[in-house]
Design a protein around this motif. Structure first.
Motif, PDB file in Angstrom:
ATOM      1  N   VAL A 179      -4.176  -2.931  -1.305  1.00 42.52           N
ATOM      2  CA  VAL A 179      -5.272  -2.976  -2.279  1.00 42.52           C
ATOM      3  C   VAL A 179      -5.031  -4.135  -3.262  1.00 42.52           C
ATOM      4  O   VAL A 179      -5.955  -4.884  -3.595  1.00 42.52           O
ATOM      5  N   HIS A 180      -3.788  -4.301  -3.702  1.00 39.07           N
ATOM      6  CA  HIS A 180      -3.440  -5.421  -4.588  1.00 39.07           C
ATOM      7  C   HIS A 180      -3.616  -6.750  -3.859  1.00 39.07           C
ATOM      8  O   HIS A 180      -4.174  -7.707  -4.412  1.00 39.07           O
TER       9      HIS A 180
ATOM     10  N   PHE B 209       3.527   0.934  -2.307  1.00 35.25           N
ATOM     11  CA  PHE B 209       2.361   1.311  -3.101  1.00 35.25           C
ATOM     12  C   PHE B 209       2.202   0.410  -4.309  1.00 35.25           C
ATOM     13  O   PHE B 209       3.169  -0.160  -4.821  1.00 35.25           O
ATOM     14  N   TYR B 210       0.971   0.299  -4.747  1.00 30.72           N
ATOM     15  CA  TYR B 210       0.585  -0.405  -5.969  1.00 30.72           C
ATOM     16  C   TYR B 210       0.033   0.679  -6.876  1.00 30.72           C
ATOM     17  O   TYR B 210      -1.118   1.082  -6.746  1.00 30.72           O
TER      18      TYR B 210
ATOM     19  N   ASP C  97      -0.717   4.211  -7.374  1.00 32.94           N
ATOM     20  CA  ASP C  97      -0.956   5.291  -6.417  1.00 32.94           C
ATOM     21  C   ASP C  97      -1.653   4.821  -5.139  1.00 32.94           C
ATOM     22  O   ASP C  97      -1.904   5.621  -4.239  1.00 32.94           O
ATOM     23  N   LEU C  98      -1.964   3.546  -5.073  1.00 29.57           N
ATOM     24  CA  LEU C  98      -2.746   3.003  -3.955  1.00 29.57           C
ATOM     25  C   LEU C  98      -1.857   2.291  -2.946  1.00 29.57           C
ATOM     26  O   LEU C  98      -0.797   1.781  -3.304  1.00 29.57           O
TER      27      LEU C  98
END
Length: 171
Positions: free
Chosen positions: A28-29, A20-21, A23-24
């Motif tokens: 996404v990052h 994860f990045y 909470d995502l």
């Protein structure tokens, strides 16, 4: 989209599954960095997708070279943090490596560009989501820029990064 890019994106998503990045999902990052790298070409976008696979997964430089060639594999390798737990020592080590790169070598040039894109993506995200991380990036900015910045290489990225960081005020 280019098939090599799609292969890199698929590989990166697979390798970072469960990471994860904030909470995502981690991808996404990777997408944010890839968007910033778009003006610099397909190889830059591929490197953006793969930039953390060596340091965050069991992926090797040899695997990347076999799938994407030595330019991409070397660039990702140049950008990869060591496995030291201490962030200050780890960043000093990578900054030393990045400072030694010659921007006229293709892998080095791409690594420097994507590293700046990565930092800009991190600063953008932290400025709006994690004050602790934003302050950390502010403190690291001078040494990071000394290691990574090359005049004329990706000025628009650096302009935004410098403006987001805001110089530290003297006490």
């Amino acid at each position: 989209m280019n098939n090599r890019y799609l292969k890199a994106r698929t590989l990166a998503r697979s390798k970072h599954t469960g990471q994860f990045y904030g909470d995502l999902p981690y991808y996404v990052h990777l997408e944010a960095v890839s968007r910033l790298a778009t003006p610099f070409g397909t190889d830059a976008m591929i490197i953006a997708q793969l930039h953390d696979v060596i340091e965050d997964t069991e992926t090797t430089v040899d695997e990347l070279a076999a799938d994407f060639g030595f330019v991409v594999a070397d660039a990702v390798s140049y950008m990869s943090d060591g496995k030291l737990e201490d962030r200050v020592k780890r960043k000093a080590m990578i900054n030393q490596r990045l400072a030694s790169l010659e921007a006229d070598e293709e892998s080095a040039r791409l690594a420097l560009i994507v590293k700046a894109c990565d930092r800009l993506a991190n600063v953008r995200a932290s400025k709006h989501g994690s004050q602790r991380h934003y302050e950390m990036y502010k403190l690291e900015h001078e040494s990071f820029k000394a290691a990574v910045y090359r005049e004329g290489l990706c000025e628009a990225i650096w302009w935004e990064l410098d403006n987001l960081i805001e110089p530290l005020k003297e006490q």
